[in-house]
Design an enzyme around this catalytic site. Structure first.
Site, PDB file in Angstrom:
ATOM      1  N   LYS A  52       4.424  38.819   3.868  1.00 30.06           N
ATOM      2  CA  LYS A  52       5.467  38.498   4.969  1.00 30.06           C
ATOM      3  C   LYS A  52       6.448  39.398   5.494  1.00 30.06           C
ATOM      4  CE  LYS A  52       4.843  33.686   3.915  1.00 30.06           C
ATOM      5  NZ  LYS A  52       5.555  32.375   3.223  1.00 30.06           N
ATOM      6  N   GLN A  96      10.642  29.976   0.229  1.00 32.74           N
ATOM      7  CA  GLN A  96       9.054  30.154  -0.242  1.00 32.74           C
ATOM      8  C   GLN A  96       8.870  28.755  -1.187  1.00 32.74           C
ATOM      9  OE1 GLN A  96       6.692  31.793   0.837  1.00 32.74           O
ATOM     10  NE2 GLN A  96       5.019  31.426  -0.393  1.00 32.74           N
ATOM     11  N   ASP A 119       9.065  27.766   9.465  1.00 35.50           N
ATOM     12  CA  ASP A 119       7.805  27.106   8.609  1.00 35.50           C
ATOM     13  C   ASP A 119       7.149  26.077   9.199  1.00 35.50           C
ATOM     14  OD1 ASP A 119       6.690  28.650   6.463  1.00 35.50           O
ATOM     15  OD2 ASP A 119       8.557  28.141   5.132  1.00 35.50           O
TER      16      ASP A 119
HETATM   17  N1  GUN Z   1       3.896  28.081   0.084  1.00 36.90           N
HETATM   18  C1  GUN Z   1       2.542  28.213   0.141  1.00 36.90           C
HETATM   19  N2  GUN Z   1       2.380  28.297   1.678  1.00 36.90           N
HETATM   20  C2  GUN Z   1       3.669  28.291   2.204  1.00 36.90           C
HETATM   21  C3  GUN Z   1       4.142  28.654   3.442  1.00 36.90           C
HETATM   22  O1  GUN Z   1       3.648  28.553   4.368  1.00 36.90           O
HETATM   23  N3  GUN Z   1       5.514  28.458   3.565  1.00 36.90           N
HETATM   24  C4  GUN Z   1       6.377  28.548   2.398  1.00 36.90           C
HETATM   25  N4  GUN Z   1       7.809  28.594   2.835  1.00 36.90           N
HETATM   26  N5  GUN Z   1       5.990  28.342   1.178  1.00 36.90           N
HETATM   27  C5  GUN Z   1       4.525  28.314   0.986  1.00 36.90           C
END
Ligand code: GUN
Length: 293
Positions: A52, A96, A119
């Site tokens: 990211k 996350q 998100d």
């Molecule tokens: N863990 C797995 N996929 C994601 C996601 O798209 N966003 C976040 N914040 N955590 C994750």
């Protein structure tokens, strides 16, 4: 059979975003700024967050990672969320997942200001998405819809089977696929661990979206000729062929299934890159105040 090249499309979209950011900065605006909260040292989470950050660089965004050990308390995390909610320079942020067991994930998600929830996990965004209102749509479902759109795959009236009912993928993608929209307008069946005969549902499907996290689950006998398959699975399995000692394996037995399909996403290089780019899109929209004023 045509391979759906998520990496190629994601690279093109990142390029489009970078051009838009250049224009924003040239006309006196600031760069979009994404923050990520990362707790502990889970290998998968570390990798996702580093991807990211790299994507932010490629798009011309600023990024900040806020790190905690997995001994962090819920109150400490909530205080950080409060700070990010009130930091005018941060356009959007993510926490996350997964979080350590002693932390109430839902409480954390609900503490995020929905206007910065890039998100799309906050109930306000989930609710608005399900009734078709402007909102931050979560990254993986949004990435899947973008792939279907860019490959002109017909979804109208199609029988679509979604495997998995997670809040992050299964439920939202099912909701988008049934929406009166393009892509959308599909007849959607959501199958999960308690479904009586998953194979039978799959055999009838024009489109299968596999999001179970069960490597190789979808086998040749479950797929009808000409079906479209979107593989969301990214399970790390041991490998002697890579430096890291593992590789990503999808939910579909690609080797035996691919030749039966009209379109199929590979793992890696299918849905994964689109997920990251969708987060970048949401961050750009947040910076431009295009969803919420
Ligand atoms: N863990 C797995 N996929 C994601 C996601 O798209 N966003 C976040 N914040 N955590 C994750």
């Amino acid at each position: 059979m045509e391979l759906i090249d998520g990496k190629k499309i994601a690279d093109a979209i990142k390029q489009e975003i970078a051009v838009e950011v250049e224009q924003m900065v040239a006309s006196g605006g600031k760069k979009p700024h994404l923050a990520a909260v990362l707790v502990g040292h889970d290998g998968g989470s570390e990798t996702y967050v580093s991807h990211k950050v790299k994507a932010c660089d490629q798009c011309g965004f600023n990024s900040t990672v806020v790190r905690f050990e997995d001994t962090v308390t819920e109150d400490e995390l909530l205080a950080t969320i409060d700070r990010l909610n009130n930091d005018a320079d941060i356009d959007g942020f993510i926490v996350q997942l997964p979080l350590p067991k002693h932390i109430d994930e839902q409480k954390i998600i609900e503490a995020i200001d929905y206007r910065k929830d890039v998100d799309g996990f906050h109930p306000v965004n989930v609710g608005r998405m399900s009734i078709g209102l402007p909102c931050f749509v979560s990254a993986t479902p949004q990435g899947i819809m973008e792939l279907l759109k860019r490959y002109n795959i017909n979804t109208k009236g199609a029988d679509c089977v979604v495997l998995g009912r997670s809040n992050i993928v299964g439920k939202p993608v099912a909701s988008l696929m049934m929406q009166k929209a393009v892509p959308g307008d599909a007849t959607v069946t959501v199958c999960h661990s308690r479904t009586k005969d998953i194979k039978e549902y799959c055999r009838r499907a024009d489109i299968i979206i596999a999001a179970l996290g069960s490597p190789g689950f979808v086998t040749e006998d479950m797929v009808k000729d000409g079906a479209v398959i979107i593989d969301v699975g990214t399970t790390r399995v041991p490998s002697t062929e890579t430096k890291s000692g593992f590789r990503l394996k999808g939910d579909v037995d690609f080797e035996h299934v691919a030749s039966k399909c009209s379109y199929i996403t590979p793992v890696p290089g299918g849905v994964g890159p689109m997920t990251i780019v969708s987060l970048m899109k949401n961050t750009l929209l947040a910076a431009q105040h295009k969803i919420y004023k």
